[in-house]
Design an enzyme around this catalytic site. Structure first.
Site: not given
Ligand code: C5P
Length: 211
Positions: A21-23, A88
């Protein structure tokens, strides 16, 4: 207007307990959804997993992976006037998803990945007179990269932000953005709250719909 907003990260499963995943916190997309409801628009918010409560008055569609978000967006685009892709979306996902938790001993330290669908590119055929807005979160050559994405993805407007700054981008309540329109016009905005940036983005979209 009916505004479709995406927010948050996507999660790309490796097995039942692990994911890539991402932030992204979802704060920017949620702020846009809240501001749009405040202006009297009909809002559908498609979001990946976030720790936020959906604003009152939005139709909320929670999703997990890029593929889930793609399916939800494709289903909703025909009913909307504006698509704002603030999510995102993960660009890569594991080639295989194991049904059982992978054993350490069975892993060799290599991950095989494949591209996720590019949601904006995939809904180009449905665009018609709809306004499409994208985001470009960059750490270098911010404006040049954003202009490239505006053209490649066939957008009307792109919100470029420098996520290498501590006070902009992922997780924080403030942002610094440049709004770049299809005709090349760029408006660099100062540091402001995500709520204020949401209002500035909606001002531009409403002006585009009138022109
Ligand atoms: O190419 P990049 O991921 O930086 O582009 C960012 C824009 O494209 C964002 O608006 C994002 O929501 C959208 N996007 C998408 N599908 C993907 C990846 C990004 O629609 N698979």
């Amino acid at each position: 207007m009916h505004i479709l907003v995406t927010a948050g990260p996507t999660r790309e499963a490796l097995d039942p307990v692990r994911f890539l995943s991402n932030r992204s916190s979802g704060k920017m997309g949620f702020a846009i959804a809240a501001a749009a409801v405040g202006r009297g628009h009909t809002v559908t918010l498609v979001s990946g997993p976030v720790a936020l409560t959906p604003p009152d008055g939005v139709s909320y569609v929670p999703v997990e992976s890029a593929q889930d978000m793609f399916v939800a967006v494709k289903a909703q685009v025909p009913d909307c006037d504006v698509l704002i892709m603030a999510a995102a979306v993960a660009d890569w996902r594991p080639t295989q998803v194991s049904e059982q938790k992978l054993k350490k001993s069975s892993m060799d330290g290599m991950l095989s990945l494949e591209r996720t669908p590019d949601i904006l590119a995939s809904v180009q055929a449905l665009k018609g007179s709809r306004v499409y807005v994208g985001f470009a979160a960059e750490t270098q050559s911010v404006e040049a990269e954003a202009r490239r994405k505006l053209n490649d993805k066939g957008l009307d407007l792109i919100v470029a932000n420098d996520v290498s700054r501590d006070d902009a981008g992922f997780g924080v309540d403030t942002n610094v953005a440049t709004l770049i329109a299809r005709n090349g016009e760029a408006e660099s905005l100062p540091l402001m709250s995500k709520a204020d940036l949401a209002e500035a983005i909606l001002d531009r979209i409403e002006a585009l719909r009138r022109s």
